[in-house]
Design a protein around this motif. Structure first.
Motif, PDB file in Angstrom:
ATOM      1  N   PRO A   1      -3.242  10.790  -5.665  1.00 18.03           N
ATOM      2  CA  PRO A   1      -3.945   9.497  -5.576  1.00 18.03           C
ATOM      3  C   PRO A   1      -5.038   9.350  -6.644  1.00 18.03           C
ATOM      4  CG  PRO A   1      -3.701  10.442  -3.400  1.00 18.03           C
ATOM      5  CD  PRO A   1      -3.264  11.487  -4.375  1.00 18.03           C
TER       6      PRO A   1
ATOM      7  N   PRO B   1       0.832  -1.202   0.000  1.00 17.35           N
ATOM      8  CA  PRO B   1       0.000   0.000   0.000  1.00 17.35           C
ATOM      9  C   PRO B   1       0.867   1.254   0.000  1.00 17.35           C
ATOM     10  CG  PRO B   1      -0.059  -1.078   2.149  1.00 17.35           C
ATOM     11  CD  PRO B   1       0.697  -1.974   1.224  1.00 17.35           C
ATOM     12  N   LEU B   2       0.367   2.270  -0.698  1.00 16.91           N
ATOM     13  CA  LEU B   2       1.104   3.528  -0.753  1.00 16.91           C
ATOM     14  C   LEU B   2       0.985   4.276   0.556  1.00 16.91           C
ATOM     15  CD1 LEU B   2       0.077   4.752  -4.301  1.00 16.91           C
ATOM     16  CD2 LEU B   2       2.226   3.701  -3.617  1.00 16.91           C
ATOM     17  N   ILE B   3       2.023   4.981   0.896  1.00 13.27           N
ATOM     18  CA  ILE B   3       2.018   5.811   2.097  1.00 13.27           C
ATOM     19  C   ILE B   3       1.175   7.046   1.800  1.00 13.27           C
ATOM     20  CG2 ILE B   3       3.469   7.177   3.641  1.00 13.27           C
ATOM     21  CD1 ILE B   3       5.780   5.286   2.873  1.00 13.27           C
TER      22      ILE B   3
ATOM     23  N   TYR C   1      -3.260   8.390  -9.924  1.00 12.94           N
ATOM     24  CA  TYR C   1      -2.844   6.992  -9.957  1.00 12.94           C
ATOM     25  C   TYR C   1      -4.035   6.044 -10.038  1.00 12.94           C
ATOM     26  CZ  TYR C   1       2.038   8.135  -9.321  1.00 12.94           C
ATOM     27  OH  TYR C   1       3.302   8.604  -9.507  1.00 12.94           O
TER      28      TYR C   1
ATOM     29  N   GLU D   1      -4.642   3.302 -12.952  1.00  8.30           N
ATOM     30  CA  GLU D   1      -4.891   1.907 -12.599  1.00  8.30           C
ATOM     31  C   GLU D   1      -6.181   1.397 -13.251  1.00  8.30           C
ATOM     32  OE1 GLU D   1      -5.472  -0.805  -8.562  1.00  8.30           O
ATOM     33  OE2 GLU D   1      -4.767   1.257  -8.398  1.00  8.30           O
TER      34      GLU D   1
END
Length: 108
Positions: A53, A37-39, A56, A60
């Motif tokens: 976010p 998971p992304l920070i 991205y 996706e």
């Protein structure tokens, strides 16, 4: 001297191979990873924190949507470099033909 270096290189390669066999390829498969998971972003720019976010997520979704698509519509309408060169050459030929016609008419 060269023979000794070559022999040493071969011997060290065989030694490394024999040592790595009991580890079942752990040296070979070191570079394997999983998705993490992304920070969450906590920068000073709120627009950037919320925009990245979303960006991205959009990428996706598009990648997942195009996963089973075989035809790329870009290549159906976009001419290749060779086609562009042929078109440009035709335009130049037409321009030369018009010049010749004008030159021929001016002679009469």
């Amino acid at each position: 001297m060269v023979h000794r270096l070559l022999g040493l290189l071969i011997l060290s390669s065989i030694t490394i191979l024999l040592i790595s066999i009991p580890f079942k390829g752990t040296f070979i498969n070191v570079v394997s990873g999983q998705a993490v998971p992304l920070i969450p972003l906590t920068g000073g720019n709120a627009t950037l924190n919320s925009g990245i976010p979303k960006f991205y997520n959009c990428i996706e979704k598009e990648v997942k949507a195009s996963k089973n698509v075989n035809d790329d519509p870009y290549f159906k309408s976009e001419p290749t470099k060779a086609e562009k060169e042929r078109r440009q050459q035709r335009r130049q030929e037409k321009q030369q033909e018009k010049r010749h016609q004008l030159t021929f008419r001016s002679l009469w």
